[in-house]
Design an enzyme around this catalytic site. Sequence first.
Site, PDB file in Angstrom:
ATOM      1  N   ASP A  83     -10.370  -8.382 -17.815  1.00 48.87           N
ATOM      2  CA  ASP A  83     -10.561  -9.573 -18.647  1.00 48.87           C
ATOM      3  C   ASP A  83      -9.194 -10.125 -19.039  1.00 48.87           C
ATOM      4  OD1 ASP A  83     -11.176 -11.506 -20.477  1.00 48.87           O
ATOM      5  OD2 ASP A  83     -12.269 -10.197 -21.845  1.00 48.87           O
ATOM      6  N   HIS A 128       0.810  -1.216   0.000  1.00 50.62           N
ATOM      7  CA  HIS A 128       0.000   0.000   0.000  1.00 50.62           C
ATOM      8  C   HIS A 128       0.849   1.273   0.000  1.00 50.62           C
ATOM      9  CE1 HIS A 128      -3.695   2.113   0.235  1.00 50.62           C
ATOM     10  NE2 HIS A 128      -4.364   1.250   0.967  1.00 50.62           N
TER      11      HIS A 128
END
Length: 480
Positions: free
Chosen positions: A412, A176
């Site tokens: 995708d 992070h």
Amino acid sequence: MNQETAKTVQEISKCTIKPHKVVEESKQQLHLTPWDLSMFNANYIQKGLLFAKPSPSLEDPNPTETFINQLKHSLSITLTHFYPLSGRLVTRQQQDPPFYTIYLDCSNGSVGAEFIHAAVDLRMMDILTPTDVPPIVQSFFALEGAINHDGHTEPLLVVQVTELLDGIFIGCIFNHVVGDGTAYWKFFNSFAEICRKLRKSKGNKEAGDYHHFDCSISRPPITRRLFLEAYKDTPLINLPFSHHNEFVARYVQPPLRERMFHFTAESMAKLKAKANEECTVKDIQISSFQSLSAFVWKSITRARKFPSDRKTNCTLAINNRLRLNPPLSENYFGNNIHVVFGTTTSGELLKNGIGWAALLLHKAIKEHTDEKIRKSVDEWMKKPHIFKVADVIDASSVLMGSSPRFDMYDCDFGLGKAVAARSGYANKFDGKVSSYPGLTGTGSVMLEVCLPPASMRALESDEEFMDAVSPHDIHSVHLD
């Protein structure tokens, strides 16, 4: 012992993936901003997507093995663009004069990211149909319990691909300090874009054989760190410490239940209409997400059965990029977030409607301006500090994290649309609610709610809350 708890995730292989090319920018130190440095004690981001497994064919009798190889090559290409994820954190210090700073080093050919191939003897529905998210999902992510400061010795990115009997889970474990949720999903989408192109080219290419392959991505990241004008000449920030033990603190989760709740577009529209009807200020427009946040805040507070004078907050993670003047590109690859919150007492929250609570949140968001952002950075620079998770969480409050605006289901990889999004152990506590796009189209939202068992049981018995939630079998939408 049920079927899920009897199973374990087995590691098949592990390897290091380096960028396909070492770009010139990666040879310099990447200085960290106040937004980055504040993240050291938080966990890595752990989120991923579940896909149906590719079917064997005469052309490719081992499609999963082919896909795993394509993922590795795709990750190598993607890391060329997102080179900070190939580095490590480095601490530099001296005694006279006192100097302690931490930066990101991507030089020396880049250390690389880690790639894990694992498997578990379960089906997708074993993950999707239980009322609670099964604990085994946490094993779909590496580095459980790691905090971002561990990026000195641990990879800044781990991609774990877990084979199910009929599915494939792609989980990314992302430091992070390197970036926030917006940056995370930009990376994930670019990774998917490269893999999709590689699969379309029918390439199971050997490492380095990309002579005829288009390695570009549609939305390249901006990796240069943003330092506000007043601090551009001194971007290497000197922290007021002499050792990491002075600020590193690990938070241990209490026992929690974790459950997914789905709100359809129709349910969201009803909540928004109700909030705006109840709102006492008529010349403003309460948004769908503000309405949902207020509804969840009120519902969880009711489930907790607090005394009426108990103080409670609803905290929202908020993206600064478009709130700065001039605006910062959404392609900025780093941290640029704050939190804003509405505050009241349990009694006031439950006495009033969701429109009243949503107005508190609306005002907090409206007041989060360029001027306020810059003022908070000025204050931090005068007195740098690293927050400790245990000091900022509050079991009386709700924290709304992630965002339904993140582009998750368009990731995708050439396997079709994802069946579901799930997360790991990271950054969960009593009252943490993470938002995802819903599975039933534009306007729907999925919430991942973390509560102690007693509070979760009370929430599940709350008729008003459960009436707004859609049936649990929505996963059949993508499994038919």
